[in-house]
Design a protein around this motif. Sequence first.
Motif, PDB file in Angstrom:
ATOM      1  N   ASN A 306     -16.131   2.031   8.842  1.00  0.00           N
ATOM      2  CA  ASN A 306     -15.969   1.093   7.742  1.00  0.00           C
ATOM      3  C   ASN A 306     -14.508   0.638   7.666  1.00  0.00           C
ATOM      4  O   ASN A 306     -13.625   1.266   8.263  1.00  0.00           O
ATOM      5  CB  ASN A 306     -16.427   1.715   6.406  1.00  0.00           C
ATOM      6  CG  ASN A 306     -15.587   2.908   5.989  1.00  0.00           C
ATOM      7  OD1 ASN A 306     -14.365   2.814   5.873  1.00  0.00           O
ATOM      8  ND2 ASN A 306     -16.233   4.036   5.763  1.00  0.00           N
ATOM      9  N   PRO A 307     -14.223  -0.458   6.966  1.00  0.00           N
ATOM     10  CA  PRO A 307     -12.859  -1.011   6.932  1.00  0.00           C
ATOM     11  C   PRO A 307     -11.795  -0.024   6.450  1.00  0.00           C
ATOM     12  O   PRO A 307     -10.653  -0.073   6.895  1.00  0.00           O
ATOM     13  CB  PRO A 307     -12.987  -2.189   5.967  1.00  0.00           C
ATOM     14  CG  PRO A 307     -14.416  -2.622   6.088  1.00  0.00           C
ATOM     15  CD  PRO A 307     -15.181  -1.354   6.284  1.00  0.00           C
ATOM     16  N   LYS A 308     -12.158   0.888   5.547  1.00  0.00           N
ATOM     17  CA  LYS A 308     -11.177   1.866   5.056  1.00  0.00           C
ATOM     18  C   LYS A 308     -10.705   2.790   6.180  1.00  0.00           C
ATOM     19  O   LYS A 308      -9.549   3.223   6.195  1.00  0.00           O
ATOM     20  CB  LYS A 308     -11.784   2.683   3.908  1.00  0.00           C
ATOM     21  CG  LYS A 308     -11.933   1.901   2.618  1.00  0.00           C
ATOM     22  CD  LYS A 308     -12.447   2.790   1.492  1.00  0.00           C
ATOM     23  CE  LYS A 308     -12.574   1.999   0.191  1.00  0.00           C
ATOM     24  NZ  LYS A 308     -13.089   2.846  -0.910  1.00  0.00           N
ATOM     25  N   ASP A 309     -11.600   3.116   7.116  1.00  0.00           N
ATOM     26  CA  ASP A 309     -11.211   3.933   8.268  1.00  0.00           C
ATOM     27  C   ASP A 309     -10.144   3.216   9.088  1.00  0.00           C
ATOM     28  O   ASP A 309      -9.195   3.837   9.578  1.00  0.00           O
ATOM     29  CB  ASP A 309     -12.427   4.220   9.162  1.00  0.00           C
ATOM     30  CG  ASP A 309     -13.476   5.071   8.468  1.00  0.00           C
ATOM     31  OD1 ASP A 309     -13.114   5.800   7.531  1.00  0.00           O
ATOM     32  OD2 ASP A 309     -14.653   4.992   8.859  1.00  0.00           O
ATOM     33  N   VAL A 310     -10.324   1.913   9.258  1.00  0.00           N
ATOM     34  CA  VAL A 310      -9.397   1.125  10.078  1.00  0.00           C
ATOM     35  C   VAL A 310      -8.000   1.127   9.455  1.00  0.00           C
ATOM     36  O   VAL A 310      -6.995   1.377  10.138  1.00  0.00           O
ATOM     37  CB  VAL A 310      -9.900  -0.328  10.240  1.00  0.00           C
ATOM     38  CG1 VAL A 310      -8.985  -1.100  11.193  1.00  0.00           C
ATOM     39  CG2 VAL A 310     -11.328  -0.346  10.773  1.00  0.00           C
ATOM     40  N   THR A 311      -7.912   0.840   8.166  1.00  0.00           N
ATOM     41  CA  THR A 311      -6.601   0.780   7.513  1.00  0.00           C
ATOM     42  C   THR A 311      -5.957   2.166   7.435  1.00  0.00           C
ATOM     43  O   THR A 311      -4.734   2.293   7.557  1.00  0.00           O
ATOM     44  CB  THR A 311      -6.719   0.173   6.102  1.00  0.00           C
ATOM     45  OG1 THR A 311      -7.708   0.900   5.346  1.00  0.00           O
ATOM     46  CG2 THR A 311      -7.147  -1.284   6.180  1.00  0.00           C
ATOM     47  N   PHE A 312      -6.772   3.209   7.252  1.00  0.00           N
ATOM     48  CA  PHE A 312      -6.238   4.579   7.219  1.00  0.00           C
ATOM     49  C   PHE A 312      -5.567   4.920   8.542  1.00  0.00           C
ATOM     50  O   PHE A 312      -4.421   5.406   8.584  1.00  0.00           O
ATOM     51  CB  PHE A 312      -7.373   5.569   6.923  1.00  0.00           C
ATOM     52  CG  PHE A 312      -6.998   7.018   7.119  1.00  0.00           C
ATOM     53  CD1 PHE A 312      -6.178   7.664   6.199  1.00  0.00           C
ATOM     54  CD2 PHE A 312      -7.461   7.713   8.223  1.00  0.00           C
ATOM     55  CE1 PHE A 312      -5.830   9.002   6.385  1.00  0.00           C
ATOM     56  CE2 PHE A 312      -7.110   9.050   8.421  1.00  0.00           C
ATOM     57  CZ  PHE A 312      -6.296   9.690   7.500  1.00  0.00           C
ATOM     58  N   LEU A 313      -6.236   4.672   9.643  1.00  0.00           N
ATOM     59  CA  LEU A 313      -5.696   5.005  10.957  1.00  0.00           C
ATOM     60  C   LEU A 313      -4.546   4.080  11.355  1.00  0.00           C
ATOM     61  O   LEU A 313      -3.568   4.528  11.966  1.00  0.00           O
ATOM     62  CB  LEU A 313      -6.806   4.961  12.007  1.00  0.00           C
ATOM     63  CG  LEU A 313      -7.901   6.018  11.859  1.00  0.00           C
ATOM     64  CD1 LEU A 313      -9.009   5.798  12.875  1.00  0.00           C
ATOM     65  CD2 LEU A 313      -7.326   7.431  12.014  1.00  0.00           C
ATOM     66  N   ALA A 314      -4.661   2.812  11.007  1.00  0.00           N
ATOM     67  CA  ALA A 314      -3.600   1.860  11.349  1.00  0.00           C
ATOM     68  C   ALA A 314      -2.279   2.251  10.703  1.00  0.00           C
ATOM     69  O   ALA A 314      -1.203   2.075  11.291  1.00  0.00           O
ATOM     70  CB  ALA A 314      -4.002   0.450  10.925  1.00  0.00           C
ATOM     71  N   ARG A 315      -2.342   2.787   9.507  1.00  0.00           N
ATOM     72  CA  ARG A 315      -1.123   3.188   8.783  1.00  0.00           C
ATOM     73  C   ARG A 315      -0.331   4.219   9.590  1.00  0.00           C
ATOM     74  O   ARG A 315       0.899   4.141   9.680  1.00  0.00           O
ATOM     75  CB  ARG A 315      -1.514   3.761   7.422  1.00  0.00           C
ATOM     76  CG  ARG A 315      -0.329   4.185   6.566  1.00  0.00           C
ATOM     77  CD  ARG A 315      -0.782   4.681   5.203  1.00  0.00           C
ATOM     78  NE  ARG A 315      -1.303   3.579   4.390  1.00  0.00           N
ATOM     79  CZ  ARG A 315      -2.568   3.403   4.094  1.00  0.00           C
ATOM     80  NH1 ARG A 315      -3.473   4.240   4.567  1.00  0.00           N
ATOM     81  NH2 ARG A 315      -2.968   2.388   3.355  1.00  0.00           N
ATOM     82  N   TYR A 316      -1.025   5.175  10.223  1.00  0.00           N
ATOM     83  CA  TYR A 316      -0.338   6.246  10.946  1.00  0.00           C
ATOM     84  C   TYR A 316      -0.151   5.921  12.429  1.00  0.00           C
ATOM     85  O   TYR A 316       0.717   6.512  13.082  1.00  0.00           O
ATOM     86  CB  TYR A 316      -1.101   7.563  10.779  1.00  0.00           C
ATOM     87  CG  TYR A 316      -1.245   7.942   9.326  1.00  0.00           C
ATOM     88  CD1 TYR A 316      -0.124   8.238   8.563  1.00  0.00           C
ATOM     89  CD2 TYR A 316      -2.493   7.967   8.702  1.00  0.00           C
ATOM     90  CE1 TYR A 316      -0.246   8.561   7.209  1.00  0.00           C
ATOM     91  CE2 TYR A 316      -2.618   8.291   7.361  1.00  0.00           C
ATOM     92  CZ  TYR A 316      -1.487   8.584   6.621  1.00  0.00           C
ATOM     93  OH  TYR A 316      -1.606   8.897   5.290  1.00  0.00           O
ATOM     94  N   ALA A 317      -0.940   5.004  12.940  1.00  0.00           N
ATOM     95  CA  ALA A 317      -0.780   4.606  14.341  1.00  0.00           C
ATOM     96  C   ALA A 317       0.384   3.635  14.525  1.00  0.00           C
ATOM     97  O   ALA A 317       0.951   3.532  15.621  1.00  0.00           O
ATOM     98  CB  ALA A 317      -2.072   3.967  14.852  1.00  0.00           C
ATOM     99  N   LEU A 318       0.752   2.929  13.464  1.00  0.00           N
ATOM    100  CA  LEU A 318       1.807   1.907  13.565  1.00  0.00           C
ATOM    101  C   LEU A 318       3.101   2.309  12.846  1.00  0.00           C
ATOM    102  O   LEU A 318       4.102   1.606  12.946  1.00  0.00           O
ATOM    103  CB  LEU A 318       1.297   0.589  12.981  1.00  0.00           C
ATOM    104  CG  LEU A 318       0.048   0.003  13.644  1.00  0.00           C
ATOM    105  CD1 LEU A 318      -0.410  -1.259  12.922  1.00  0.00           C
ATOM    106  CD2 LEU A 318       0.305  -0.295  15.112  1.00  0.00           C
ATOM    107  N   LYS A 319       3.063   3.426  12.130  1.00  0.00           N
ATOM    108  CA  LYS A 319       4.223   3.854  11.329  1.00  0.00           C
ATOM    109  C   LYS A 319       5.507   3.905  12.158  1.00  0.00           C
ATOM    110  O   LYS A 319       6.583   3.496  11.702  1.00  0.00           O
ATOM    111  CB  LYS A 319       3.936   5.221  10.714  1.00  0.00           C
ATOM    112  CG  LYS A 319       5.095   5.804   9.918  1.00  0.00           C
ATOM    113  CD  LYS A 319       4.780   7.195   9.424  1.00  0.00           C
ATOM    114  CE  LYS A 319       5.932   7.766   8.622  1.00  0.00           C
ATOM    115  NZ  LYS A 319       7.171   7.905   9.409  1.00  0.00           N
TER     116      LYS A 319
END
Length: 432
Positions: A306-319
């Motif tokens: 779901n979209p929340k999974d995407v934003t959760f992971l993107a936050r730590y993958a791009l930090k």
Amino acid sequence: MKTYSQIVVHDGNKSLIDILDISVLSTFTGNPIHVHAEGLRGTGKTTIMRAYKSILPFIERIKGCEFNCDPRAPHCPEHKNLNMEEINKIGVEKIRMPFVEISASAKKGTVVGSIDLEKLTSKDDPRAALLLGTIPKANRGILFIDEINRIADISPEIADILLDVMGTKPGRIQIEEVGLPTIEIPVNVTVWAASNPDEEPGPLEDVRKQLSDRFDFVVYVDKPHGAEVVKSILEGKIKDNGLSEILKKNLYIDSQKRIEKFQVPEEIKDALALCYVNFNLESIRGLESVINGLKMLSALYDRDVNPKDVTFLARYALKHRTSEKNVFEIIKFIENTLTMNRVKRDEAEVAYFQKNKAEESEKINKKIAGNNKSIIFDRFKFLRWPFLSKKYKTMGSNHNPVSVEIKAPPQKAKNIDEIGEEELIKTEEELK
């Protein structure tokens, strides 16, 4: 050392625990996901990572193999050319997934490997042999490095080795010692690291940006803010009598079995690809990390992405790969893009449904109209014109119209002025 059951989960460390679960499952399936935990001293990042040692699942290896060779795909110099029959003769055993550490004072020889002096100086059978290093021993498991920013600063040769190990999946190590031929060995190692960005020499991305980019996720660990949480940490009690450890072990095993049934939707891949182009990201690794993480999350929670999974992971993958402002903009972009796509998809589904409904209604109406016409036609068939009847068609085809006898009324018709009033108005008796 604390066990997993003694970890107190709170808002400051929950994200790290979620990311570590993803990493363990991915390592279990043969695809390393590297994790770097950042935080001030005393936030428990190192304690949490070490506590995972007690819940790692078991793996199969060729019996006694220090390289942890998978019986289905042996890779070490001793076993890589063996067939299944030869491997079965040696035997197979189950061991807990390896968890080994590299300290800030580690030397290249202990990390990679060196000459085994015991075998070299043996009186019975002196020979040059390899003494296995820390990294090969961690194959198919986890390599933990505390204070990785210090290692990158004071031990650049160790950082170079890690670049080779983490650069590809699987990575590789190269062992070069006098008296031994150069040996290159593939290693499938997941690297976990911890550091305090406020201490010298500073954040890893400032010390060795290339090494920082090798980590799939960088998670900031914060201190607890509630007094009850702090009290629970101080008490250090084991919760649920270790039940949480059993549940976690079973979770990894069950998740591995169902991982193949989950796929990342194309619309999410499209949104991530647009992020790479629109925000001019330097490395594509962060987006690959999000894709891999989404598959693991779906398997762990047994549900679709779901979209929340995407934003959760993107936050730590791009930090650690772009500025904080850019991360914020990218997350908003992903949310808006996926929302728009979902709205468009919903609108398309509604339009498709309405179109089908209209077509079905039209078919039904036509059918009803046809049935009504037939009923009306049959009900008033006595009003049909004679030329529609079979009898008339037969008559017209068998007789000459000239010879047809025409019957005229018995009296000649009168004009309306010639008819008297008494003839125009008739009583019911007269009509009978």
